[in-house]
Design a protein around this motif. Structure first.
Motif, mmCIF file in Angstrom:
data_model
loop_
_atom_site.group_PDB
_atom_site.id
_atom_site.type_symbol
_atom_site.label_atom_id
_atom_site.label_comp_id
_atom_site.label_asym_id
_atom_site.label_seq_id
_atom_site.Cartn_x
_atom_site.Cartn_y
_atom_site.Cartn_z
ATOM 1 N N GLU A 130 48.120 36.044 43.766
ATOM 2 C CA GLU A 130 47.002 36.930 44.095
ATOM 3 C C GLU A 130 45.667 36.280 43.752
ATOM 4 O O GLU A 130 44.707 36.369 44.523
ATOM 5 C CB GLU A 130 47.148 38.265 43.358
ATOM 6 N N THR A 165 38.050 44.997 45.473
ATOM 7 C CA THR A 165 39.070 46.037 45.633
ATOM 8 C C THR A 165 40.462 45.454 45.402
ATOM 9 O O THR A 165 41.300 46.042 44.705
ATOM 10 C CB THR A 165 38.983 46.630 47.050
ATOM 11 N N ALA A 166 40.684 44.266 46.019
ATOM 12 C CA ALA A 166 42.000 43.660 45.903
ATOM 13 C C ALA A 166 42.333 43.346 44.454
ATOM 14 O O ALA A 166 43.467 43.529 44.009
ATOM 15 C CB ALA A 166 42.075 42.403 46.762
ATOM 16 N N LEU A 179 35.817 43.293 49.467
ATOM 17 C CA LEU A 179 37.276 43.333 49.652
ATOM 18 C C LEU A 179 37.979 42.723 48.453
ATOM 19 O O LEU A 179 38.977 43.254 47.955
ATOM 20 C CB LEU A 179 37.665 42.562 50.920
ATOM 21 N N ALA A 193 46.409 46.900 38.946
ATOM 22 C CA ALA A 193 47.201 48.113 38.789
ATOM 23 C C ALA A 193 48.666 47.840 39.109
ATOM 24 O O ALA A 193 49.573 48.240 38.362
ATOM 25 C CB ALA A 193 46.649 49.205 39.706
ATOM 26 N N VAL A 194 48.897 47.124 40.215
ATOM 27 C CA VAL A 194 50.287 46.864 40.615
ATOM 28 C C VAL A 194 50.984 46.020 39.562
ATOM 29 O O VAL A 194 52.129 46.301 39.169
ATOM 30 C CB VAL A 194 50.318 46.165 41.994
ATOM 31 N N ILE A 214 43.260 46.620 42.652
ATOM 32 C CA ILE A 214 44.604 47.084 43.042
ATOM 33 C C ILE A 214 45.667 46.163 42.475
ATOM 34 O O ILE A 214 46.698 46.608 41.955
ATOM 35 C CB ILE A 214 44.694 47.167 44.574
#
Lengths: 1045, 117
Positions: free
Chosen positions: B36, B81-82, B78, B88-89, B85
């Motif tokens: 990521e 935001t990514a 973007l 969190a994941v 997220i």
């Protein structure tokens, strides 16, 4: 109209407030939770309503007064409205299903649940590609947090696997999004689909769209990157699995559908390929499953493949209508049935489908289970049927026959494991076990079931191509299923009355072949139903199913187009399967029956599709009369389907099992009436299509040999049977072979022979199977060597059997003689001498099994255990003698029948038989039924009188006991003279009946299972294997669609 | 193609390698986090235009000629935001790992394959 942004506001707002509200007590929190879900449902429902009835136009909604990409924006059109309505509905129902759990876990579960619903709605509504990602992640995080609350090992493992795969999917998604954004400068899906046309860097564009689509292929759990999903379906709490498999996949599917216009045709083709591959392969792997949840997992994955492929096809072929005609029904079928079935697994909780019999204790749940399994196998009237039908026709109109084959093959596999599950559940004895029928759970499942039925009926009426009168024959069956609480006798009388009514309604309006067949079906059904009145045991569904089957036969004849024909054919298949399945120990045999029947039905559908392709838009039988390059193939496929129903040689292996294991009063229906459905199909096919021939192949000639050999081999197999019903089953196979042989002659005389033989066979098999049913009812066995000497106990049955075998063997004076006489004349007239020889030989061999029926059952030494048996009940005897009276009527006055046949055959082929008074003349000879009867009668009287004069003292033969030197023989049946009576013939001619076909089909099934078993081993359960598959698949597909250069 | 692109892709490949080779579930989660991170680097460089400034309109000069002077803010949004997220994941995945460890007392992913075929 309420702004759909309130959906987000309500769900988020309630979510934030719940920790506070829960201070007021769990009950209050739960109420607020449900109210917010219901409010959201109401908003979506209101939109759907205005799209449906008020002509609402699609609307766009922006947040914060800013244009995208700086704000979130929603697009709400008709399709979106359908999807959010469905999703929110299942969300409410799912919350009901899980309410006990949610209440226990408290407000945290409620918040997560609301967030999940929020994510799903957002996925469907969002109009830009990045928020697709955001909502996807919201849905995933919320769902997995819910999964994680269930602290079971399998639940956690399944969840983790799912999350890792989901994480990889998001990586591909983000990469795709950013590439597309950098090329088009927009995130809006609609504007992007415009801008991509002007992009110069085509290479990068295809990479971007590939990555985007690939992430959805993972999210849609396509083969082979789907092992993690199946493991998760298997392991996770069924409440959530049901929700996720329905709503989650629907929402993800819809987002994929939204971005399809962005991508190129090559990538759409890839989606079609992957989807179809997944459909076939996953269903194939499903065949080896024993755990219902895993079965459902494979089925889910397969269904999503099909839906995805169909959607890509509709975008590819720019056929918007197909979305509503095929994609949506397929999806909704899966949506409701899968949610319901997963939730049922949460109640029954048996990890082995063979232990599911326990569901029979709850009739409501059992009924829903049956409905949902049938829906998943794509039976009418469920939406899955309409979806497949429309998809197949559309593919056919575009000449995509390979994909039709793939879809039908996958459907057959799916039907294989779903029906195996159903079959075992309906029959197998089970261990008593206490199942907690949580009323909330049952309520939720019932709601889903009702939704499934509503959608079914919506599509049923939407699709209806004909006047409703066509569906009239099903009313009695459906009504009787509704009135299942009535006593058996009353239901039987009602059945008789409704058959009578059907006769009045339909026969008065029909002419030609339909009238002829319907007259036989109505009369036959009426007479044979009398015997069912003997039933003592209460059964809630027997008469309903029986009347549905009879109705489907009448509807088959009434059908005026291929759609109605096929619907009747499918209903006939299912109802006859369920009827055969009722018999004792019939699981294996009825399974083989349904698989062959479904295979046949799919062949017919494939043939229909081929015939339809040249002339789309028309569904009438006229499509068969237009000759084209596909005619030959279409003819072969359709006739193969019909040949399976008539149990022609090679595809006959189901017949003995199905006929013998069906209940004794059901077998007459199957043999005497149901086998004629195949004949009716042939008649309609030959009337419209003729028999196509090329320079090299004459199909009529091949068909004639199939008929002749079926007659010969069927008869040969019959003589070696020890079981009376199996014997008659093979006899049926042989007798129907004659009909096919006669039809293939395609002349006036040939068809007269065919119709005459058909009526003859219907009457005789009615008599014989009923007589045997009566004998079995009294003796409790169908093995002939266990009987013997019953002539004195059952004189009426004996006489009936005797007349039956005289008629079947084709000797004067009864109808069988007329049938054979006409057949031989027609064959000789045609010049087919070898077939004549085969038919003649077969008909001689038939004497042998006829003799066994009389000899082994009624003659010889009576057995001790049957010393006190009585004559069969009148319920069996009366219909036999009604049929025998008809046999006599047609024997003495064959003109009555042949004239009717001539009337329908003449317009097609010209007159085959001419009459002078009562004498029938053909081109080769003449026959007078009355004279023959008088001569035979005279001979009989003279001989009897002579014997009486010569030996006036009648000496009765007393029975004596045989003692085996005070020993009990090892195999007592060997002491019966009738056991293996024709063993010497087997030695001489056994090669003819060696089980070639049986071995062949056994090998087919063995191979299928072996392939299924080795394929599914790729899902090792190791998460890293799954990661490897995902990465490998991305490389392979990248190479195929984008290329390296 | 600039250097940050390349670094990003290298990071992603290292992450994939970790996903396929590490047996320890925590390391697998971290490998995914590395993928990521690489991805985020790649994403943010897509919006980067050489010589342009940050998209913070704090001077009148910038407001006037914004389009020519700033880099594209959307990819940055973007990425932000990514990242959020992603965190969190990953956190959620780690909780699953902890729960799993409590069940079976092992972190090796090969021990968790009861669900199969």
């Amino acid at each position: 109209m309420v702004n759909p942004l309130y959906i987000v506001a309500i769900l988020l707002g309630t979510g934030f407030l719940l920790p506070l509200i829960s201070k007021a007590g769990r009950r209050v929190a739960l109420t607020v939770f449900f109210m917010s879900l219901i409010a959201v449902s109401a908003i979506s429902y209101q939109w759907l309503w205005s799209f449906l009835f008020d002509g609402q136009a699609p609307a766009m909604f922006y947040t914060a007064g800013v244009e995208p990409p700086l704000s979130i924006n929603f697009l709400l059109g008709f399709k979106e409205a359908i999807f959010i309505t469905a999703v929110n509905l299942i969300a409410v129902v799912g919350a009901i299903y899980m309410s006990t759990q949610i209440k226990e876990t408290g407000y945290k579960a409620m918040i997560l649940f609301l967030l999940m619903v929020l994510g799903l709605n957002g996925l469907i509504l969002t109009a830009d590609i990045f928020n697709l990602f955001v909502f996807l992640e919201i849905t995933s995080i919320a769902t997995f947090s819910l999964v994680g609350m269930d602290l079971k090992l399998n639940s956690l493992t399944g969840g983790l696997k799912y999350m890792i795969a989901g994480g990889l999917a998001s990586v591909f998604l983000l990469l795709g999004i950013i590439i597309l954004y950098s090329l088009t400068g927009t995130l809006g899906i609609e504007s992007m689909s415009q801008y991509v046309l002007n992009v110069d860097n085509v290479k990068l564009l295809s990479i971007g769209s590939f990555l985007l689509i690939f992430s959805f292929i993972i999210e849609m759990k396509q083969f082979p990157s789907n092992g993690w999903a199946i493991d998760a379906y298997d392991g996770v709490n069924p409440g959530i699995t049901g929700l996720a498999s329905a709503t989650g996949t629907a929402a993800v599917f819809y987002s994929l559908y939204k971005i399809m216009p962005i991508v190129s045709d090559e990538i759409l083709s890839m989606i079609i390929f992957i989807g179809s591959l997944t459909f076939v392969v996953s269903n194939l792997m499903g065949l080896m499953q024993t755990s219902p949840r895993r079965m459902l997992g494979y089925s889910s994955v397969a269904q999503m493949g099909l839906v995805m492929a169909a959607a890509a096809w509709s975008v590819f072929s720019q056929n918007e209508g197909l979305f509503f005609a095929a994609v949506l029904p397929l999806l909704l079928n899966h949506f409701f049935a899968k949610a319901g079935l997963f939730w049922i697994t949460g109640i029954i909780k048996k990890n082995d489908y063979r232990k599911w019999g326990v569901i029979r204790e709850n009739k409501v749940l059992l009924g829903i289970f049956i409905v949902m399994v049938l829906a998943l196998t794509g039976m009418p009237p469920f939406p899955g049927f309409w979806g497949k039908w429309n998809l197949v026709l559309d593919l056919s109109a575009n000449f995509e026959f390979f994909w039709i084959f793939i879809i039908l093959l996958g459907s057959l596999f799916e039907a294989g494991y779903m029906l195996k599950w159903l079959g075992v559940t309906l029959k197998k004895t089970y261990e008593k076990d206490i199942v907690a029928y949580d009323s909330y759970k049952v309520l939720a499942i019932e709601i889903v079931n009702i939704m499934l039925l509503i959608v079914s009926f919506y599509y049923f009426f939407r699709q209806n191509h004909t006047h409703m009168g066509y569906y009239l024959p099903y009313t009695a069956g459906l009504a009787l299923l509704g009135l299942r609480f009535l006593p058996e006798k009353i239901k039987g009388v009602l059945s008789l009355a409704s058959i009578f009514l059907y006769g009045y309604l339909f026969l008065t309006h029909q002419s030609g072949f339909p009238l002829f067949f319907n007259a036989m079906f109505v009369f036959g059904a009426f007479v044979l139903t009398i015997a069912t009145l003997n039933r003592k045991k209460k059964s809630s569904t027997f008469y309903g199913l029986l009347m549905l089957m009879i109705g489907s036969l009448i509807a088959l004849v009434n059908a005026e187009n291929i759609l109605n024909f096929f619907i009747s054919w499918e209903i006939m298949t299912v109802t006859s399967y369920l009827l055969i399945h009722r018999g004792r120990d019939s699981e294996k045999e009825s399974f083989s029956y349904i698989m062959f029947s479904l295979g046949g039905a799919f062949l017919i559908l494939m043939g229909f599709a081929l015939a339809y392709s040249e002339n789309p838009q028309a569904l009438g039988y006229g499509i068969f009369s237009i000759a084209n390059e596909n005619s030959m193939t279409a003819f072969i496929l359709i006739s193969l389907g019909f040949l399976i129903k008539t149990a022609a040689l090679g595809v006959h292996i189901w017949i003995a099992g199905a006929y013998s294991k069906a209940e004794d009063d059901v077998t007459p229906f199957i043999s005497a009436l149901l086998s004629k459905a195949g004949i009716f199909g042939f008649v309609m096919l030959l009337l419209t299509m003729g028999i196509p021939r090329t320079e090299y192949i004459d199909l009529a000639y091949i068909l004639s040999w199939i008929g002749a050999l079926t007659a010969l081999i069927g008869t040969m197999m019959a003589i070696h049977e020890e079981n009376a019903k199996r014997l008659l089953a093979y006899s049926s196979m042989g007798q129907v072979g004659y009909i096919i042989l006669a039809l293939s002659i395609m002349s006036g005389l040939g068809w007269t022979a065919a119709m005459f033989q058909m009526i003859n066979h219907f009457l005789i098999k009615g008599v014989l199977f009923l007589a045997i049913a009566g004998v079995i009812f009294r003796t409790g066995t169908a093995d002939m060597y266990k009987m013997g000497g019953l002539i004195k106990k059952m004189p009426w049955s004996f006489t009936a059997v005797m007349f039956g075998i005289i008629a079947i063997s084709g000797v004067p004076p009864l109808t069988g003689f007329g049938a054979k006489w006409l057949l031989y004349e027609a064959l000789i007239e045609k010049g087919w001498y070898l077939q004549t020889g085969a038919a003649f030989f077969a008909s001689t061999v038939a004497f042998l099994y006829c003799f066994r029926l009389i000899h082994a059952i009624f003659l010889g030494q009576p057995k001790n255990e049957f010393r006190n048996v009585k004559e069969a009940p009148a319920w069996f005897i009366v219909p036999q003698y009604i049929l025998i009276m008809v046999i006599f009527l047609f024997s003495v006055f064959p003109k009555l029948l042949i004239e009717q046949i001539t009337r329908i055959v003449e317009p097609v082929f010209g007159q085959g038989v001419t009459w002078t008074d009562g004498t029938a003349y053909t081109s080769l000879g003449y026959w007078n039924g009355t004279t023959v009867m008088i001569i035979v009668g005279t001979i009989f009287v003279v001989l009897t009188a002579g014997l009486l004069i010569k030996m006036p003292k009648i000496q009765k033969v007393k029975q004596f006991n045989i003692v085996f030197s005070a020993e009990r023989p090892e195999t007592p049946e060997l002491t019966h003279f009738a056991y293996e009576f024709f063993r010497p013939y087997r030695r001489a001619l056994g090669w003819m009946i060696a089980p070639y076909a049986k071995n062949f089909w056994a090998a087919v099934s063995e191979w299928t299972y072996t392939i299924s078993d080795s394929l599914r081993k790729i899902y090792t359960g190791n998460t890293q294997t799954y990661i490897f598959y995902i990465l490998m698949m991305s490389v392979v597909l990248f190479y195929v669609t984008v290329g390296v250069k | 193609m600039n250097i940050i692109h390349i670094i990003g892709f290298i990071l992603m490949i290292i992450g994939f390698w970790g996903l396929l080779t590490q047996k320890n579930m925590i390391k697998i989660v971290l490998a995914l986090a590395i993928v990521e991170t690489g991805l985020q680097l790649v994403m943010v460089t897509f919006g980067f235009i050489k010589g342009h400034t940050a998209p913070i309109l704090d001077s009148s000069e910038l407001v006037k000629g914004a389009a020519e002077m700033i880099v594209d803010p959307v990819p940055q949004a973007l990425v932000l935001t990514a990242i959020v997220i992603g965190v969190a994941v990953n956190a959620l995945m780690l909780t699953f790992v902890i729960r799993l460890y409590q069940k079976k007392k092992t972190l090796s992913i090969t021990e968790y394959k009861d669900l199969k075929w």
